[in-house]
Design an enzyme around this catalytic site. Structure first.
Site, PDB file in Angstrom:
ATOM      1  N   LEU A 122       0.892  -1.011  -0.231  1.00  6.83           N
ATOM      2  CA  LEU A 122      -0.211  -0.130   0.439  1.00  6.83           C
ATOM      3  C   LEU A 122       0.596   1.315   0.095  1.00  6.83           C
ATOM      4  O   LEU A 122       0.477   2.601   0.287  1.00  6.83           O
ATOM      5  CB  LEU A 122      -0.682  -0.283   1.361  1.00  6.83           C
ATOM      6  CG  LEU A 122      -1.984  -1.090   1.313  1.00  6.83           C
ATOM      7  CD1 LEU A 122      -3.154  -1.287   2.968  1.00  6.83           C
ATOM      8  CD2 LEU A 122      -2.698  -1.750  -0.193  1.00  6.83           C
ATOM      9  N   ARG A 123       1.877   1.219  -0.217  1.00  8.96           N
ATOM     10  CA  ARG A 123       2.749   1.927  -0.197  1.00  8.96           C
ATOM     11  C   ARG A 123       3.736   2.891   1.130  1.00  8.96           C
ATOM     12  O   ARG A 123       3.500   3.981   1.213  1.00  8.96           O
ATOM     13  CB  ARG A 123       2.897   3.111  -1.473  1.00  8.96           C
ATOM     14  CG  ARG A 123       2.741   2.186  -2.463  1.00  8.96           C
ATOM     15  CD  ARG A 123       4.522   1.424  -2.792  1.00  8.96           C
ATOM     16  NE  ARG A 123       4.429   1.115  -3.955  1.00  8.96           N
ATOM     17  CZ  ARG A 123       5.331  -0.379  -4.338  1.00  8.96           C
ATOM     18  NH1 ARG A 123       5.814  -0.632  -3.140  1.00  8.96           N
ATOM     19  NH2 ARG A 123       5.843  -1.119  -5.677  1.00  8.96           N
ATOM     20  N   HIS A 155       2.849   2.095  -8.364  1.00  4.30           N
ATOM     21  CA  HIS A 155       3.722   2.695  -8.793  1.00  4.30           C
ATOM     22  C   HIS A 155       4.143   4.367  -9.566  1.00  4.30           C
ATOM     23  O   HIS A 155       2.838   4.531 -10.320  1.00  4.30           O
ATOM     24  CB  HIS A 155       4.938   2.194  -9.823  1.00  4.30           C
ATOM     25  CG  HIS A 155       6.152   0.865  -8.802  1.00  4.30           C
ATOM     26  ND1 HIS A 155       7.151   1.071  -8.069  1.00  4.30           N
ATOM     27  CD2 HIS A 155       6.372  -0.031  -9.093  1.00  4.30           C
ATOM     28  CE1 HIS A 155       7.606   0.278  -7.768  1.00  4.30           C
ATOM     29  NE2 HIS A 155       7.001  -0.802  -8.124  1.00  4.30           N
ATOM     30  N   ASP A 212      -0.179  -9.653  -5.255  1.00  6.05           N
ATOM     31  CA  ASP A 212       1.320  -8.644  -5.436  1.00  6.05           C
ATOM     32  C   ASP A 212       1.301  -7.831  -5.882  1.00  6.05           C
ATOM     33  O   ASP A 212       1.999  -7.033  -6.953  1.00  6.05           O
ATOM     34  CB  ASP A 212       1.769  -9.980  -6.299  1.00  6.05           C
ATOM     35  CG  ASP A 212       3.747  -9.508  -6.092  1.00  6.05           C
ATOM     36  OD1 ASP A 212       4.117  -8.445  -4.556  1.00  6.05           O
ATOM     37  OD2 ASP A 212       4.473  -9.538  -6.896  1.00  6.05           O
ATOM     38  N   HIS A 249       9.790 -15.486   0.096  1.00 10.57           N
ATOM     39  CA  HIS A 249       9.911 -15.145  -1.313  1.00 10.57           C
ATOM     40  C   HIS A 249      11.405 -16.486  -1.100  1.00 10.57           C
ATOM     41  O   HIS A 249      12.500 -15.852  -1.066  1.00 10.57           O
ATOM     42  CB  HIS A 249      10.090 -13.610  -0.923  1.00 10.57           C
ATOM     43  CG  HIS A 249       8.848 -12.905  -1.444  1.00 10.57           C
ATOM     44  ND1 HIS A 249       8.359 -12.706  -2.362  1.00 10.57           N
ATOM     45  CD2 HIS A 249       8.356 -12.298   0.062  1.00 10.57           C
ATOM     46  CE1 HIS A 249       7.144 -12.338  -1.757  1.00 10.57           C
ATOM     47  NE2 HIS A 249       7.064 -11.789  -0.816  1.00 10.57           N
TER      48      HIS A 249
END
Lengths: 431, 322
Positions: free
Chosen positions: A66-67, A312, A308, A182
């Site tokens: 969600l930044r 940006h 995922d 990951h």
């Protein structure tokens, strides 16, 4: 007491084995009943006509960035929760690689506060496995769990030291925390930015071999033979990883895995001549890998499909391929991309796909979400399974316009999303 | 929609020159034929033709280069264009000005063409996608991706010596993995109909899917050179010794260095090429570099004519409409 009836829809609730016409009755934010008629004494104050639509549990997304905090120029918790609502997602799980990293209770609390203020989706977060995700010192996992973290992870940052990795698995297990991994060997991945295959060979781009993933999966599986931890593998990209995992599950190891929806539809070939929107981590791989991932999903080796989501700002994608930031804005395409796995000759039916978007990811997170069981929170996703729409970046709700699916015609569109019985999204122009 | 078309205009003529991949045999042959016209310009007392008079060409070099930049500059000047050389060290872009901002500023000066060299694969494609519609972009080398003008000057040199491409065996020797020159040559050789293209090197320097590019892979130099008409040696970058790609220059020369003895496996009339600059004693013995079969200096001369042809074709479409 506020009451609502969702009537005339096809209710798909895989956790309860339901798939058929039924009404859903909601009171005070919780599911009261699902059936042909309201329970005795139930008077709906409001009715929502869902005829021709599917009524499913709200989607549970295992991975959405969600930044916020730290990269609010890309997106915010509020902006992306709105996008989640538009995509029918009612529970989002954030990886811990925010700025600052989720390695203290304070950051967890901040995220929870912002999400509650936004109100459009439930946000849960993973805590850091190591302090600052630096791979050296264990994070205060018990404290993070008390603050509400649903698991721990080092996100995309490697734990170089195998001993630290082992200790982290052991410590997480002591606090009954699932470790989200990951799998990527940092040495084999090097500075790669695409799959090491035909496209890397053609375009001279540095490659990440499939073995970067399989070696990392194998390393964890070998450690798990000694360490009684629970591990969830995030975003598998290679068919061979699915095979390794299937064998481990057959041997009774407590390991699960998810796949990002785009990995089920795109391959390295979609990079064409340097399409920056196909710069992803893990990278898009081959047709054989795509088919292996789909097969894993059908067999149940891989139980969840996630977005995922990585929104940006436009500058992040305006550079030569390797210098751009990887990831796609994916909340709003999650459901229709998953629905493309049904119908025709596809081996999955609608209920099976919905399960992989709702109760299965909820199980990975240990949450009681992703179901319409009586008593559960009334998190509901209503969608028109036959509505066609074309992906146009400028029409996405997310602040991230970075999608490789521009121009794709997708089938299936969310018309209403409810969180706790409250309508948090309603499409203005229902098709 | 298809990115494949980006270097052609709607009538199929060259608008940019970014990669050999996807171009037709006709276009490549047209470039080679057109370049023949320019080979004599350098021999005249007035070494200029007025084809691009009044046009402005900017050489935008983000990577150090002497030879390529100089031949591009000479080619532009011999076409009577105005040329500006801009060398940008990696550090100045790191200071915050984005590549795109820099381009916008240069475009505001009304230039007609960028010749770009950049360390990142795809940089030329990226720039071509974002320049104003009247500006052409020529790829002067982008990372390990492509160096299409070098490949065309090599094809020109091969054709002058060997004539028909469709009977040739060509071996490319060395660091294929990191070579933009090799990638462009492999595409050009395949498109022009060369039936036997070989790459020779250790597995660490051969890309994983090399056969998919249309080449046969050899790990033994003598075997790879057996009966070939053309030997192309690639430059070995010193930094390849790190990252465990090779043990040493010494061992590389032992295995893959071209000596007169190894060259004897090729056909007696085989030519030896190298894109320069040569590491003598690493990839090639001086006796070969300076020997009778070497056409290395000729490649440099031909580079000017071929670059003139490519610049004139991309900028000269239909008499140069804006």
């Amino acid at each position: 007491m506020s009451t609502l009836a969702i009537t005339g829809g096809r209710v798909v609730d895989p956790a309860n084995g339901l798939d058929g016409p039924a009404d859903v009755f909601i009171a005070d934010g919780r599911i009261v009943a699902v059936g042909p008629a309201p329970p005795d004494g139930f008077r709906p104050e409001q009715t929502l006509d869902a005829s021709g639509r599917v009524v499913a549990p709200g989607l549970v997304d295992l991975a959405a960035r969600l930044r916020e905090p730290g990269q609010e120029h890309k997106a915010t918790i509020a902006s992306e929760c709105a996008a989640a609502a538009a995509g029918g997602i009612t529970t989002l799980c954030m990886p811990p690689d925010t700025h600052p990293v989720v390695d203290t209770a304070a950051v967890v609390e901040l995220i929870h506060q912002r999400a509650e203020a936004a109100g459009a989706a439930r946000v849960v977060t993973l805590g850091a496995l190591t302090v600052g995700l630096e791979g050296t010192q264990l994070a205060e996992m018990a404290e993070l769990k008390r603050a509400g973290c649903v698991g721990v992870s080092n996100a995309l940052r490697p734990v170089h030291d195998t001993l630290v990795l082992r200790r982290a698995l052991e410590y997480a297990a002591s606090h009954d925390l699932t470790v989200f991994v990951h799998p990527e060997d940092p040495h084999l991945a090097q500075e790669g930015c695409v799959h090491e295959g035909v496209v890397a060979t053609r375009l001279g781009l540095p490659g990440i071999p499939a073995s970067a993933e399989t070696v990392a999966v194998a390393q964890i599986l070998m450690l798990l033979e000694q360490v009684p931890a629970r591990v969830h593998f995030c975003r598998l990209s290679a068919a061979r990883s699915v095979n390794l995992l299937a064998r481990a599950q057959y041997d009774g190891m407590p390991v699960t895995a998810d796949v990002a929806a785009h990995q089920l539809h795109l391959t390295e070939m979609d990079i064409g001549f340097f399409d920056n929107n196909c710069h992803l981590r893990p990278p898009l791989r081959t047709r054989r890998d795509l088919e292996g991932l789909r097969a894993g999903l059908v067999r149940g080796t891989v139980t969840a499909i996630c977005s995922d989501h990585q929104p940006h700002d436009s500058d992040a994608k305006l550079a030569p391929f390797c210098e751009t930031e990887p990831g796609i804005s994916a909340l709003e395409t999650l459901l229709p991309l998953a629905l493309r796995l049904t119908g025709g000759d596809e081996p999955l039916d609608l209920a099976a796909v919905i399960a992989r978007l709702t109760c299965e990811p909820a199980r990975v997170l240990g949450l009681a979400a992703g179901t319409l069981s009586p008593g559960a929170a009334a998190d509901v996703c209503i969608f028109d399974p036959h509505a066609h729409w074309t992906v146009e970046p400028d029409r996405l709700v997310s602040r991230g316009r970075n999608t490789p699916f521009t121009g794709w015609e997708l089938e299936g569109q969310v018309t209403h999303t409810l969180v706790g019985g409250r309508v948090v999204f309603q499409r203005e122009d229902p098709p | 929609m298809s990115a494949r078309d980006i270097q052609l205009d709607d009538q199929g003529r060259l608008r940019h020159f970014l990669t050999i991949e996807g171009l037709s045999r006709e276009i490549l042959t047209e470039i080679l034929d057109y370049a023949e016209n320019f080979t004599t310009v350098g021999h005249q007392p007035v070494k200029k033709v007025p084809l691009l008079r009044g046009r402005t060409i900017i050489n935008l070099f983000f990577e150090v280069s002497t030879r390529t930049r100089t031949t591009f500059e000479l080619a532009a000047k011999r076409l009577s264009a105005d040329v500006l050389n801009i060398n940008i060290s990696a550090s100045s872009t790191a200071k915050g000005e984005s590549l795109l901002d820099m381009l916008r500023n240069l475009e505001a000066m009304h230039c007609d063409m960028f010749v770009v060299r950049h360390a990142s694969p795809g940089a030329a494609h990226f720039i071509a996608r974002h320049v104003a519609p009247h500006v052409s972009v020529i790829n002067g080398g982008d990372g390990s991706h492509a160096h299409p003008t070098q490949a065309m000057l090599d094809m020109f040199t091969i054709r002058r010596h060997k004539g028909d491409f469709t009977r040739l065996s060509v071996a490319i020797v060395g660091d294929i993995m990191h070579s933009r020159v090799a990638r462009s040559q492999i595409h050009a050789l395949n498109i022009l109909g060369v039936p036997d293209v070989r790459v020779v090197g250790p597995e660490t320097l051969i890309p994983v899917e090399a056969p998919q590019l249309g080449v046969h892979v050899y790990h033994d130099l003598a075997e790879g050179l057996d009966g070939v008409d053309v030997v192309i040696m690639l430059r070995l970058q010193r930094e390849r010794m790190s990252r465990a790609l090779l043990p040493s220059e010494h061992e590389y020369f032992q295995c893959y260095g071209l000596t007169p003895e190894k060259l004897a496996r090729a056909r007696p009339d085989a030519i030896v090429m190298h894109p320069g600059p040569i590491n003598r004693g690493v990839e090639m013995d001086s006796a070969v570099a300076d020997g009778p079969q070497s056409v290395i200096l000729e490649q440099v001369t031909n580079g000017i004519a071929v670059r003139m042809a490519i610049m004139a074709m991309t900028l000269g479409r239909a008499g140069g409409e804006a």
